[in-house]
Write a protein that holds these residues in place. Structure first.
Motif, PDB file in Angstrom:
ATOM      1  N   TYR A 160       0.863  -1.183   0.000  1.00 60.69           N
ATOM      2  CA  TYR A 160       0.000   0.000   0.000  1.00 60.69           C
ATOM      3  C   TYR A 160       0.898   1.231   0.000  1.00 60.69           C
ATOM      4  O   TYR A 160       1.682   1.430   0.924  1.00 60.69           O
ATOM      5  N   ILE A 161       0.815   2.019  -1.039  1.00 65.14           N
ATOM      6  CA  ILE A 161       1.644   3.212  -1.167  1.00 65.14           C
ATOM      7  C   ILE A 161       0.732   4.428  -1.214  1.00 65.14           C
ATOM      8  O   ILE A 161      -0.183   4.492  -2.035  1.00 65.14           O
ATOM      9  N   SER A 162       0.994   5.378  -0.327  1.00 59.56           N
ATOM     10  CA  SER A 162       0.153   6.565  -0.296  1.00 59.56           C
ATOM     11  C   SER A 162       0.954   7.788   0.086  1.00 59.56           C
ATOM     12  O   SER A 162       1.800   7.729   0.986  1.00 59.56           O
ATOM     13  N   PRO A 163       0.691   8.912  -0.570  1.00 58.76           N
ATOM     14  CA  PRO A 163       1.307  10.148  -0.102  1.00 58.76           C
ATOM     15  C   PRO A 163       0.732  10.547   1.247  1.00 58.76           C
ATOM     16  O   PRO A 163      -0.421  10.260   1.553  1.00 58.76           O
ATOM     17  N   ILE A 164       1.564  11.178   2.058  1.00 57.40           N
ATOM     18  CA  ILE A 164       1.108  11.792   3.305  1.00 57.40           C
ATOM     19  C   ILE A 164       0.909  13.273   3.012  1.00 57.40           C
ATOM     20  O   ILE A 164       1.844  13.971   2.610  1.00 57.40           O
ATOM     21  N   ALA A 165      -0.295  13.741   3.183  1.00 62.14           N
ATOM     22  CA  ALA A 165      -0.607  15.133   2.879  1.00 62.14           C
ATOM     23  C   ALA A 165      -0.390  16.005   4.110  1.00 62.14           C
ATOM     24  O   ALA A 165      -0.685  15.601   5.237  1.00 62.14           O
ATOM     25  N   LEU A 166       0.146  17.212   3.880  1.00 63.40           N
ATOM     26  CA  LEU A 166       0.139  18.240   4.915  1.00 63.40           C
ATOM     27  C   LEU A 166      -1.153  19.024   4.731  1.00 63.40           C
ATOM     28  O   LEU A 166      -1.349  19.682   3.697  1.00 63.40           O
ATOM     29  N   ILE A 167      -2.042  18.902   5.702  1.00 68.17           N
ATOM     30  CA  ILE A 167      -3.360  19.526   5.640  1.00 68.17           C
ATOM     31  C   ILE A 167      -3.383  20.729   6.586  1.00 68.17           C
ATOM     32  O   ILE A 167      -2.762  20.701   7.647  1.00 68.17           O
ATOM     33  N   PHE A 168      -4.076  21.792   6.179  1.00 63.61           N
ATOM     34  CA  PHE A 168      -4.124  22.960   7.052  1.00 63.61           C
ATOM     35  C   PHE A 168      -5.463  23.670   6.931  1.00 63.61           C
ATOM     36  O   PHE A 168      -6.224  23.451   5.992  1.00 63.61           O
ATOM     37  N   ASN A 169      -5.726  24.520   7.906  1.00 58.76           N
ATOM     38  CA  ASN A 169      -6.986  25.252   7.968  1.00 58.76           C
ATOM     39  C   ASN A 169      -6.694  26.699   8.360  1.00 58.76           C
ATOM     40  O   ASN A 169      -6.574  27.022   9.538  1.00 58.76           O
ATOM     41  N   VAL A 170      -6.515  27.529   7.359  1.00 57.54           N
ATOM     42  CA  VAL A 170      -6.258  28.959   7.551  1.00 57.54           C
ATOM     43  C   VAL A 170      -7.246  29.713   6.676  1.00 57.54           C
ATOM     44  O   VAL A 170      -7.245  29.534   5.451  1.00 57.54           O
ATOM     45  N   GLU A 171      -8.059  30.532   7.279  1.00 53.56           N
ATOM     46  CA  GLU A 171      -9.096  31.233   6.537  1.00 53.56           C
ATOM     47  C   GLU A 171      -8.487  32.089   5.427  1.00 53.56           C
ATOM     48  O   GLU A 171      -7.541  32.853   5.639  1.00 53.56           O
ATOM     49  N   GLY A 172      -9.031  31.927   4.222  1.00 44.99           N
ATOM     50  CA  GLY A 172      -8.585  32.717   3.092  1.00 44.99           C
ATOM     51  C   GLY A 172      -7.385  32.164   2.353  1.00 44.99           C
ATOM     52  O   GLY A 172      -6.945  32.752   1.356  1.00 44.99           O
ATOM     53  N   VAL A 173      -6.843  31.038   2.810  1.00 40.67           N
ATOM     54  CA  VAL A 173      -5.677  30.433   2.165  1.00 40.67           C
ATOM     55  C   VAL A 173      -6.059  29.035   1.683  1.00 40.67           C
ATOM     56  O   VAL A 173      -6.379  28.156   2.487  1.00 40.67           O
ATOM     57  N   ASP A 174      -6.033  28.826   0.383  1.00 39.23           N
ATOM     58  CA  ASP A 174      -6.468  27.553  -0.192  1.00 39.23           C
ATOM     59  C   ASP A 174      -5.325  26.573  -0.416  1.00 39.23           C
ATOM     60  O   ASP A 174      -5.534  25.359  -0.416  1.00 39.23           O
TER      61      ASP A 174
END
Length: 367
Positions: A127-141
């Protein structure tokens, strides 16, 4: 070695809970693969445990395999990589899923209770999967970050979203004067080890903790249990950033990582590319296919924060019937059909034909 009362109880409870999952999988509409379309002679129960990252993929694999082998029940308990390896060592499961391979020292220390005396273990990427850096900053996509900046964020050296190190890589983005809240796993995690292995390799001057399964308590940040906990904390927080299996990123904003002179977004293809560009670890037995991920690769189209999750079994089992079940199930998982099912269910990257040929030799050795 006798099982402790705790492990026995956990194993029994897990099997009971997972019976519902396997029954539901038997009712799936998945079609058997071409080479298992005839009536199967396999029967019995197969128990596995380990990496939660494989959870959705295992559900898909179980569904397809049980459809093709109606007299077989497969139970997989996604208790986490560390617990899965321990359960396998204690003989409470016939195979394990793990977001890292056993170390050479762990293998030498043993024992592996399901394996015959003097048996090697079989380990291979499934099983190969990227690890995502996820974030939550208003106004930044979206954001672009290099390894040094990521390391400083998670080690507490960069504390504001409008820090010059972030702003210089994201011209045009409106970055707030807001505290950064790094979110990490609270449990022992292969995802954490893969993420910190990237930091240790790509930004050693800014990340001193090394590649670790458990987050250092002195680095602060917010702790959350499991992948779902991290995703929930980032989603419901303010100014949060975390790391998680990319299949769980959902609608959260994500980071493009600097590779060479370019920034690369995560994708199954980029994750598979870094695995193919990386060598096998040295000093292991013939059928122990641990990959040494090249986290500092500058090859175009590679994404270095990748999770390579393994299947682990015995080369020689004490119970021949279990060997037959494990071998058949492993063969299904690495087949084109099995890998495509995982990709559809979990967003993982199918292993390449080159890697499959090496894995097949290892599976063929199981008896």
């Amino acid at each position: 070695m006798k099982l402790s009362t705790l492990i026995k109880t956990a194993a029994i409870g897990s099997i009971a809970a997972l019976a519902l999952t396997s029954c539901a999988a038997n009712e799936s509409s998945a079609k058997p693969s071409d080479d298992t379309s005839t009536t199967s002679s396999l029967s019995g129960e197969l128990i596995g445990a380990g990496a939660s990252s494989q959870g959705s993929a295992q559900e898909a694999w179980i569904s397809g395999f049980q459809t093709a082998n109606e007299q077989v029940t497969v139970n997989y308990d996604p208790t986490g990589s560390g617990a899965g390896r321990e359960t396998f060592q204690k003989g409470a499961s016939a195979f394990a899923g793990s977001d890292r391979a056993f170390t050479v020292e762990e293998i030498e220390a043993g024992p592996f209770e399901s394996c015959a005396a003097d048996s090697d273990i079989v380990e291979f990427p499934a099983y190969i999967s990227p690890i995502a850096l996820i974030f939550n900053v208003e106004g930044v996509d979206s954001l672009k970050l290099d390894a040094s900046t990521v390391a400083k964020i998670f080690s507490g050296k960069i504390t504001k979203w409008n820090d010059p190190a972030i702003a210089s890589q994201n011209s045009g983005a409106t970055l707030p004067d807001q505290n950064i809240v790094p979110v990490h796993r609270s449990d022992k995690s292969g995802t954490t080890e893969n993420f910190t292995d990237y930091l240790a390799a790509a930004a050693p001057a800014d990340w001193a903790a090394g590649a670790i399964e458990e987050w250092p308590t002195d680095l602060g940040g917010e702790a959350a249990q499991g992948t779902s906990g991290v995703v929930e904390a980032v989603t419901n927080g303010v100014g949060t950033i975390g790391y998680a299996d990319a299949s769980r990123a959902g609608d959260l904003s994500t980071v493009e990582i600097k590779v060479g002179d370019k920034y690369v977004a995560y994708s199954p293809e980029a994750a598979a590319a870094i695995v193919d560009a990386s060598p096998l670890e040295e000093g292991r037995s013939t059928h122990d296919l641990a990959i040494k991920i090249d986290r500092t690769s500058t090859t175009d189209g590679t994404y270095p924060i990748v999770l390579v999750s393994y299947l682990i079994g015995c080369q020689n089992y004490k119970d021949a019937a279990q060997a037959d079940l494990v071998k058949a199930y492993f063969n299904y998982i690495v087949s084109t059909e099995g890998q495509d099912q995982a990709a559809e269910a979990a967003g993982s990257a199918p292993i390449s034909d080159n890697l499959r040929s090496k894995v097949q030799v290892a599976i063929d050795a199981i008896k």
